[in-house]
Structures are given as structure tokens and as C-alpha cells.
Design a protein around this motif. Structure first.
Motif, PDB file in Angstrom:
ATOM      1  N   GLU A 114     -14.474   0.098  -3.231  1.00 51.41           N
ATOM      2  CA  GLU A 114     -13.448  -0.161  -4.020  1.00 51.41           C
ATOM      3  C   GLU A 114     -13.609   1.126  -4.960  1.00 51.41           C
ATOM      4  N   THR A 144     -10.878   3.645  -4.107  1.00 53.25           N
ATOM      5  CA  THR A 144      -9.807   3.518  -4.267  1.00 53.25           C
ATOM      6  C   THR A 144      -9.273   4.116  -5.637  1.00 53.25           C
ATOM      7  N   ASP A 170       0.645  -1.352  -0.002  1.00 56.64           N
ATOM      8  CA  ASP A 170       0.014   0.162  -0.008  1.00 56.64           C
ATOM      9  C   ASP A 170       0.921   1.218   0.038  1.00 56.64           C
ATOM     10  N   ALA A 226      -8.226   1.907   6.675  1.00 54.20           N
ATOM     11  CA  ALA A 226      -7.872   2.859   5.590  1.00 54.20           C
ATOM     12  C   ALA A 226      -6.428   3.449   6.033  1.00 54.20           C
ATOM     13  N   SER A 246      -0.001   4.385  -0.135  1.00 56.45           N
ATOM     14  CA  SER A 246      -0.562   5.524   0.286  1.00 56.45           C
ATOM     15  C   SER A 246       0.083   6.183   1.618  1.00 56.45           C
ATOM     16  N   ALA A 275      -7.070  -3.084  -1.523  1.00 54.53           N
ATOM     17  CA  ALA A 275      -6.656  -2.134  -2.646  1.00 54.53           C
ATOM     18  C   ALA A 275      -6.263  -0.811  -2.328  1.00 54.53           C
ATOM     19  N   THR A 276      -5.158  -0.374  -2.318  1.00 52.07           N
ATOM     20  CA  THR A 276      -4.770   1.021  -1.856  1.00 52.07           C
ATOM     21  C   THR A 276      -5.815   2.112  -2.026  1.00 52.07           C
ATOM     22  N   PRO A 277      -6.021   2.819  -0.825  1.00 50.54           N
ATOM     23  CA  PRO A 277      -5.558   2.520   0.492  1.00 50.54           C
ATOM     24  C   PRO A 277      -6.555   2.167   1.461  1.00 50.54           C
ATOM     25  N   ILE A 278      -7.413   1.103   1.002  1.00 52.25           N
ATOM     26  CA  ILE A 278      -8.434   0.444   1.858  1.00 52.25           C
ATOM     27  C   ILE A 278      -8.192  -1.055   2.107  1.00 52.25           C
ATOM     28  N   VAL A 292      -8.620   9.708  -0.803  1.00 57.70           N
ATOM     29  CA  VAL A 292      -9.629   9.239   0.092  1.00 57.70           C
ATOM     30  C   VAL A 292      -9.727  10.025   1.283  1.00 57.70           C
TER      31      VAL A 292
END
Length: 244
Positions: free
Chosen positions: A67, A70, A3, A110, A5, A39-42, A75
Motif C-alpha cells: 500500500e 500506491t 484504476d 499491478a 494508472s 488501490a491504484t495501481p496495485i 510504481v
């Protein structure tokens, strides 16, 4: 998955985040009602509920809505809060007998950088959980939205009694099941070496917190993989057949 982020070299106060995930249908149900997103950042787990394939559909909708975030450049906490509302509306609009009573829990972490400081943003709705190991401190970050949690808060039952209580699977908040509910949030400064675990009650219903901490605290050279957690669940449940 890495990730980025929290690992952008151009941002002050960032750290490198590595994630992995796994899910398994088990030996009881024909379909897996859990869905996950990394999936970045979640990073998210959704545990579906309802008859037939209702839970599978509901948890998939939750993942779809988060999603979408992302794909955006930034975010924010506000945008994270919009996703459960949109998902709840979509689940509520499901028609047909097969999706009657559809709903899902959501637990997520996140990653965000605010004013040069990296943070974990934790959200939960239902009884899926987020744990954190930071240094030698192990804690359950999220608080279950469940009947047994409320009984424990009132001092009517102990944690040990909650594990075998007949209402232990009854949640008091969820997406799409009952009136719309707001999730809870936590904003936690990220520390180098932090470990975060996001899981459904498929794990916590079988593996107690002491065992989770013991597995979680393994040295960095043998950190627990997703399969480690699945294997621990099967062992705790007394299942001799490995899901793998």
C-alpha cells in the motif's frame, strides 16, 4: 473502484480499469487470515498462515508494504520487488507465541504504462493465483509454489489428484515462512476487455478451473461480482448457508 494508472487520457495506449473485491472468514475459523488491497495501481490478495492470529498479522503486513507504493507517483517493477523483501523482514521480526510461524502468500496485478503500452504486471509467491480472460482465451497466469505443483511438473500426479492430495495446502514459497523466497513476475500487454481474477486457495481449493472459466466468461452485462465468486465457493463446498 476505477484504476486510473491505465486510463490517463494524457498517456498513449491506456485503457480503463475497474476493480472490485470481497473476502469472507468462512464457517471454520474464528478470524479471517486473508487480506486484500485494491488501490491504484496495485490489486493484491494475501493469504495468511500460522497459528493463532499469526496469518492475519502476516497478511496485513504484506498489504501495508504494498500500500505504501500506491502513495508514490510512479510504481516500478523494481519497487514492487522491494515490498516483499521489506514485508518478509517485518514478519520475521514478529515476536511472541501468537505469531509463531507467521507467513503469507501474495498474488497481485499491478497496472503500468511502458513506452506507450499498457501492461499487467503479475506477481505471485505461494499458491494464491492470478487468472486472465482475454477474448476467448482463459488461462492461469501465475504458477503455484506448492508441493503438489512440483509433483505435477514432474508428472507424478495429475491435476485431479492434486485437488485431493494430502499435501495440497503445503506451499514451497511464502513471505515470512521459511527462508526468504523471491516472487515470480509476468509482464503482459493489457487488452481492452481483459478480465483478471486474483484469489486465494479458499476459492481454487473448492471451485475447479472449468467452473471458474464458466463464471468468468459471463457476458459483460452480467459480469461476475465478488459476491458471485464467494457464492460459487460455498456451492462447490456443499455449504447451504450463504455467507451473505
Amino acid at each position: 473502484m476505477i484504476d486510473r494508472s491505465l486510463s490517463d487520457p494524457d498517456l498513449e495506449g491506456t485503457v480503463r480499469v475497474v476493480s472490485a473485491s470481497a473476502t469472507h472468514v468462512g464457517h471454520v475459523r474464528a478470524t479471517n487470515e486473508d487480506s486484500l488491497l485494491t488501490a491504484t495501481p496495485i490489486h493484491l490478495v494475501a493469504d495468511g498462515m500460522g497459528g493463532h492470529n499469526a496469518g492475519e498479522v502476516a497478511s496485513a503486513i504484506a498489504v501495508e508494504e504494498f500500500e505504501k507504493l500506491t502513495l508514490q507517483q510512479n510504481v516500478t517493477v523494481e519497487r514492487l520487488g522491494d515490498a516483499p523483501h521489506t514485508a518478509s523482514v517485518r514478519i520475521g521480526e514478529l515476536g511472541g507465541e501468537s505469531t509463531l510461524g507467521a507467513g503469507t502468500t501474495v498474488a497481485l496485478v499491478a497496472t503500468m504504462v511502458l513506452d506507450g503500452i499498457g501492461y499487467w504486471v503479475v506477481m505471485n509467491l505461494g499458491d494464491s493465483r492470478v487468472y486472465r480472460l482475454s477474448g476467448e482465451i482463459f488461462e492461469q497466469v501465475s504458477v503455484d509454489h506448492s508441493v503438489v505443483q512440483e509433483l505435477m511438473d514432474r508428472g507424478q500426479i495429475s491435476a485431479e489428484q492434486a485437488r485431493i492430495h494430502p499435501y495440497r495446502h503445503m506451499v514451497t514459497r511464502a513471505l515470512g515462512a521459511g527462508p526468504e523466497s523471491d516472487p515470480d513476475y509476468w509482464l503482459i500487454p493489457a487488452e481492452v476487455g481483459d478480465r483478471m481474477l486474483i484469489c486465494s486457495d479458499g476459492l481454487t481449493g473448492e471451485v475447479d478451473d472449468a467452473s471458474i472459466e464458466r463464471i468468468f466468461a459471463a457476458p459483460p452485462t452480467c459480469a461476475p461480482s465478488p459476491r458471485t465468486w464467494c457464492a460459487a465457493r460455498w456451492t462447490a463446498a456443499g455449504t447451504t448457508t450463504s455467507p451473505w
